[in-house]
Design an enzyme around this catalytic site. Structure first.
Site, PDB file in Angstrom:
ATOM      1  N   GLY A  55      37.185   8.815 -19.251  1.00 30.47           N
ATOM      2  CA  GLY A  55      37.442  10.039 -19.248  1.00 30.47           C
ATOM      3  C   GLY A  55      36.333  11.072 -18.390  1.00 30.47           C
ATOM      4  O   GLY A  55      35.733  11.992 -18.964  1.00 30.47           O
ATOM      5  N   GLY A  64      36.399  14.560 -17.037  1.00 31.81           N
ATOM      6  CA  GLY A  64      36.824  15.800 -17.987  1.00 31.81           C
ATOM      7  C   GLY A  64      35.389  16.607 -18.347  1.00 31.81           C
ATOM      8  O   GLY A  64      34.510  16.268 -17.558  1.00 31.81           O
ATOM      9  N   GLN A  65      35.569  17.429 -19.165  1.00 28.24           N
ATOM     10  CA  GLN A  65      34.740  18.466 -19.286  1.00 28.24           C
ATOM     11  C   GLN A  65      33.456  17.937 -20.027  1.00 28.24           C
ATOM     12  O   GLN A  65      32.434  18.065 -19.715  1.00 28.24           O
ATOM     13  CB  GLN A  65      35.356  19.632 -20.330  1.00 28.24           C
ATOM     14  CG  GLN A  65      34.435  20.711 -20.723  1.00 28.24           C
ATOM     15  CD  GLN A  65      34.727  21.449 -22.013  1.00 28.24           C
ATOM     16  OE1 GLN A  65      35.450  21.074 -23.009  1.00 28.24           O
ATOM     17  NE2 GLN A  65      34.018  22.614 -22.250  1.00 28.24           N
ATOM     18  N   TYR A  96      47.727  15.602 -31.411  1.00 22.72           N
ATOM     19  CA  TYR A  96      46.236  15.462 -31.082  1.00 22.72           C
ATOM     20  C   TYR A  96      45.529  15.157 -32.370  1.00 22.72           C
ATOM     21  O   TYR A  96      44.736  14.149 -32.571  1.00 22.72           O
ATOM     22  CB  TYR A  96      45.880  16.924 -30.521  1.00 22.72           C
ATOM     23  CG  TYR A  96      44.331  16.450 -29.970  1.00 22.72           C
ATOM     24  CD1 TYR A  96      43.957  15.654 -29.292  1.00 22.72           C
ATOM     25  CD2 TYR A  96      43.437  17.398 -30.678  1.00 22.72           C
ATOM     26  CE1 TYR A  96      42.331  15.423 -29.037  1.00 22.72           C
ATOM     27  CE2 TYR A  96      42.170  17.294 -30.369  1.00 22.72           C
ATOM     28  CZ  TYR A  96      41.649  16.574 -29.683  1.00 22.72           C
ATOM     29  OH  TYR A  96      40.323  16.538 -29.508  1.00 22.72           O
ATOM     30  N   ILE A 146      34.184  23.112 -27.466  1.00 22.57           N
ATOM     31  CA  ILE A 146      33.063  22.665 -26.519  1.00 22.57           C
ATOM     32  C   ILE A 146      32.983  23.740 -25.230  1.00 22.57           C
ATOM     33  O   ILE A 146      34.008  24.103 -24.473  1.00 22.57           O
ATOM     34  CB  ILE A 146      32.965  21.368 -25.894  1.00 22.57           C
ATOM     35  CG1 ILE A 146      33.087  20.315 -27.176  1.00 22.57           C
ATOM     36  CG2 ILE A 146      31.645  21.067 -24.965  1.00 22.57           C
ATOM     37  CD1 ILE A 146      31.770  20.262 -28.271  1.00 22.57           C
TER      38      ILE A 146
HETATM   39  N1  SER Z   1      38.636  21.343 -28.107  1.00 26.21           N
HETATM   40  C1  SER Z   1      39.739  20.487 -28.781  1.00 26.21           C
HETATM   41  C2  SER Z   1      41.246  21.280 -28.607  1.00 26.21           C
HETATM   42  O1  SER Z   1      41.071  22.575 -28.565  1.00 26.21           O
HETATM   43  C3  SER Z   1      39.353  20.307 -30.155  1.00 26.21           C
HETATM   44  O2  SER Z   1      38.859  19.023 -30.242  1.00 26.21           O
HETATM   45  O3  SER Z   1      42.220  20.518 -28.499  1.00 26.21           O
END
Ligand code: SER
Length: 317
Positions: free
Chosen positions: A10, A13-14, A144, A174
């Protein structure tokens, strides 16, 4: 330098993109292999060291990469986040659960250390919302969140049953300026900055009184690397540490940003992500992380917004 040979999944990714560069500064650029999948790597990432593409669902290929590059530590950042996960729950399960299972099985045989992030999404409507304890009710309502609970439990199982070194923290939302997040419920807290700096009006997809736990990227990187450098034998938890940075409402963020951009306009039109946000905590108790490996964040709302505005103004100029 170090003896670590690191793979970051990953990596485009961010978090992965900045983590890779930070790990390279720390452990040497050729010791950190970046693995991306669909997103194109940024120039900064590509030029900072070795980059490969691969899918964490392909165990054979993962095994080959780990063997060829002599990897002993994996930062497993590849995941489908909460909002994307609700649009495609099957893909979310496949990537988040089967990807991790592949890695854990390789780790069992090859004695690899794994960092696998969890999330505040493991909590649910029946979890206490204020000062959410470390060991508490986990009843997520998103795919998720379910995959992250599975990840925490599966990782801990490999620690207990096979003595594999698996660690993880429950990341809050984040906030960062380098790579935009993709498909999360907390993405509004990053988007708001981009609109403000570009001088555009922002339509926020959660209500203005929505409070969620958040963290600035430098603290996120610090937590990740600090946990991986902690003495494993001293840890009582392994895969599920609560880590807190700051908590604020969407409106408080808007007002803090307006100190730098007095003309900034923001309206609130909650969509399906509002419901997800409402199932998550408002504030987090991270005393176990503080006790077991010395966690302490550096950034609060004011300090984070000041730094974000500075960086984004420069970047978008
Ligand atoms: N930043 C993530 C989300 O919003 C949370 O872990 O899915």
């Amino acid at each position: 330098m170090s003896d670590y040979r690191i793979l970051v999944t990953g990596a485009t990714g961010q978090i992965g993109s900045e983590l890779t560069v930070t790990l390279r500064e720390k452990y040497g650029k050729d010791n950190v292999i970046a693995m991306g999948h669909r997103r194109k790597p940024s120039k900064t990432l590509e030029e900072s060291g070795p980059y490969i593409t691969g899918d964490v669902r392909d165990r054979e290929n993962l095994e080959k990469i780990i063997r060829e590059y002599d990897i002993d530590t994996v930062y497993h950042m590849a995941a489908i986040l909460s909002a994307t996960g609700e649009n495609n729950p099957q893909l979310c399960w496949d990537v988040n659960v089967n990807g991790l299972y592949n890695l854990l099985e390789i780790a069992r045989e090859k004695r690899i250390r794994i960092f696998c992030p969890s999330s505040i999404a493991v909590f649910g409507p029946s979890t206490p919302k204020e000062n959410t304890p470390q060991d508490t009710i986990l009843t997520p309502t998103t795919m998720y969140g379910i995959t992250k609970v599975v990840g925490e439990l599966l990782g801990e199982y490999y620690v207990q049953k096979y003595g594999v070194d698996v660690r993880g923290v429950r990341y809050p939302g984040i906030i960062s300026s380098e790579t935009p997040p993709g498909g999360g419920t907390t993405d509004y807290a990053v988007e708001m900055f981009y609109y403000a700096v570009k001088g555009e009006k922002y339509t926020c997809f959660v209500r203005e009184d929505t409070v969620l736990p958040m963290m600035y990227m430098p603290d996120c990187l610090k937590a990740t690397i600090q946990l991986m450098e902690a003495d494993f034998s001293r840890l009582k938890h392994h895969t599920n540490f609560n880590v807190s940075g700051m908590s604020f409402s969407a409106k408080e963020l808007e007002e803090e940003i307006r100190k730098y951009r007095p003309d900034f306009e923001c309206e609130y039109k909650p969509d399906f992500r509002q419901k997800i946000a409402e199932t998550w905590p408002r504030t987090i108790d991270d005393s176990c992380a503080r006790q077991e490996w010395g966690w302490k964040p550096d950034y609060d709302l004011e300090k984070m917004v000041e730094d974000m505005m500075k960086r984004l103004s420069k970047k978008l100029r």
